[in-house]
Design an enzyme around this catalytic site. Structure first.
Site, PDB file in Angstrom:
ATOM      1  CG  ASP A 111      -2.932   3.460  -2.329  1.00  0.00           C
ATOM      2  OD1 ASP A 111      -3.945   2.765  -2.070  1.00  0.00           O
ATOM      3  OD2 ASP A 111      -2.420   4.233  -1.512  1.00  0.00           O
ATOM      4  CG  ASP A 144      -1.826   1.209   1.245  1.00  0.00           C
ATOM      5  OD1 ASP A 144      -2.910   1.084   0.641  1.00  0.00           O
ATOM      6  OD2 ASP A 144      -1.476   2.235   1.834  1.00  0.00           O
TER       7      ASP A 144
END
Length: 535
Positions: free
Chosen positions: A454, A411
């Site tokens: 993301d 992440d």
């Protein structure tokens, strides 16, 4: 009236056998016989006739005496050349009281009649045992006889037509009547008529396709006395010919339709190409001479699919999609059907290969499949592909006890800030650059997936925990470096959570959950790190 002298004078030297029978006290005796009769019988004067041994002879003598009329009997043994044929006459002789006292038995040889009778029997047997319909007419067009096959074919009974003119039966149509009379006239003139095919009509008016043969019949003086007409029913043959013509036309139409819509190749049981159509030549780039007579592998056909070969060799039809190659090595996709052809004994003689070009369809299918299984921005496999492939890896691990791999959950720590500060278009370009750098950090057998936003997943093919840490550290360090995106210098970090199969889970859901837990533990501990899952 009987007189011994008269018998001796008139009958003794006659060439025909003559016997005189006397009736006395209701008993029959042999009284006299001439020389011709004595050739066949022993001396029999005054010998009593045994009724049981000579029943027919005895009965005929008694009948002549009782009726006082001459009686004739023909003794003919057919088809026995060593046996004579006779016509025997039993004539009663009277005494003065007008009561028969003697019977004069005279035999006349009738060899010609026997021959005629034999010929008649043979002719009748031939007529009745042939399957063809036969009519025999005299020179005046009168019907002499017809056989059973004629009755069956034309529905006229023999007794209805014998003695009638052939024209009365209306077997020949009015349109063909004059031509038929012309043929009969030629026949009567001694010409031989070749068999011909035509239509004749039954008693009820139904048409029958027949082959007609006409032959003259001559007597022993070589005079034309009659003629025969043989009708062979060819209706089934004509129907078969029509059906064959229809079938051939259908096959021609099917071939035309195939040639206009599909590529067709025929290969014999030995693998040699025997036929290709123009469309096959157009798509493959080969000329016909490059293919005909060649073994199919030598013509660039390398269908090594075992399932395909097993199916067609067992006599079944195979259908599927294959990638083919042209003569100039350009690949294209086809939808193919291969049909084995068999002979009447069930042996495969040829294989018919029919295919259609589906290159564009295949490209569209691949495009749609890619879009359904990959992220449109980065081109990485998406969540659906991740779950599918992760389950495959787990299934493999369940079959192999030593299977070991790691799942990395990544992440980007400050991706939202990039979007907010520079806009989503810069954020998208950043994700593309991020993906490119990730690919440079992993090895050939490792797979990268984008879950969305993301968040990324990496499946690492590793053999031990030390290898996992080395790769995770390398990725972590690489992702901390600055990014040059459209002239903007961006700095960001990444947090990574790691779960290991099988110790951290034996299902896709559990491995993802535990990697996610490790990720958020890293977030809580200050981000920009990598954390291995711990229970």
């Amino acid at each position: 009236m009987y007189s011994e002298g008269v018998f001796q004078f008139y009958f003794m030297n006659m060439p025909q056998p003559v016997i005189l029978i006397q009736q006395k006290r209701h008993q029959l005796y042999y009284k006299e016989s001439n020389k011709a009769a004595q050739q066949f019988f022993d001396k029999m004067e005054d010998k009593i006739i045994n009724k049981e041994e000579n029943l027919l002879f005895y009965t005929l003598c008694e009948k002549a005496i009782a009726t006082k009329e001459p009686i004739q009997y023909q003794y003919i043994q057919l088809f026995q050349p060593d046996r004579h044929a006779y016509e025997v006459t039993f004539t009663p002789l009277f005494n003065q009281a007008t009561t028969p006292s003697h019977v004069l038995v005279m035999a006349q040889e009738i060899h010609c009649k026997k021959t005629q009778e034999e010929s008649t029997r043979l002719l009748d047997a031939f007529l009745e045992n042939t399957v063809d319909a036969i009519l025999i007419a005299d020179c005046d067009e009168k019907v002499l006889t017809v056989n059973g096959a004629f009755e069956k074919l034309f529905q006229w009974r023999k007794e209805e037509v014998i003695g009638k003119s052939r024209q009365e039966m209306n077997i020949v149509s009015k349109e063909e009547g004059k031509e038929n009379l012309k043929l009969i006239k030629e026949l009567k003139s001694g010409k031989t008529l070749p068999p011909y095919e035509t239509v004749r009509y039954t008693k009820s008016g139904e048409s029958v396709c027949v082959s007609v043969s006409c032959s003259p019949i001559y007597d022993d003086q070589n005079q034309l006395v009659a003629y025969s007409v043989i009708y062979r029913d060819i209706t089934p043959q004509k129907e078969a010919e029509e059906q064959l013509a229809y079938t051939l036309k259908e096959l021609e139409n099917i071939k035309y339709a195939l040639d206009e819509s599909a590529s067709v190749m025929i290969i014999n049981a030995s693998g040699t190409i025997t036929y290709v159509n123009d469309m096959y030549v157009r798509y493959s780039g080969y000329e016909k001479e490059d293919l005909l007579g060649k073994y199919y592998r030598d013509a660039g056909l390398h269908h090594n699919l075992s399932e395909l070969l097993e199916t067609i060799k067992s006599g079944k039809v195979w259908r599927g999609q294959l990638e083919m190659g042209t003569k100039h090595h350009r690949s294209y996709w086809v939808s193919k059907t291969i049909v084995p052809l068999k002979d009447i004994d069930g042996n495969i003689t040829h294989y018919v290969s029919i295919h259609n070009d589906i290159t564009e369809q295949k490209a569209l299918e691949n495009k749609l499949h890619f879009e359904a299984t990959h992220d449109s921005l980065t081109g990485l496999p998406n969540r659906a592909m991740l779950l599918k492939e992760l389950n495959k890896v787990i299934e493999k691990g369940q079959r192999k006890s030593d299977e070991f791999f790691a799942l990395l959950f990544l992440d980007c720590d400050n991706f939202k800030q990039i979007n907010d500060e520079y806009g989503h278009h810069i954020g998208d370009e950043f994700l593309k650059a991020y993906t490119k750098r990730l690919k440079s950090c992993v090895r050939k057998g490792d797979r990268i997936y984008r879950l969305g936003g993301d968040e990324f997943i990496i499946i690492l093919n590793v053999t031990n925990g030390r290898e996992i840490e080395q790769i995770a550290r390398r990725i972590h360090v690489s992702l901390q470096q600055s990014w040059n995106v459209r002239g903007y210098c961006l700095r960001t970090t990444t947090t990574i959570g790691v779960s290991i199969y099988p110790e951290d889970g034996e299902s896709a859901a559990l491995l993802l959950k535990n990697a996610d837990d490790a990720l958020y533990k890293g977030k809580r501990e200050g981000k920009n790190n990598y954390i291995l899952y711990q229970t």
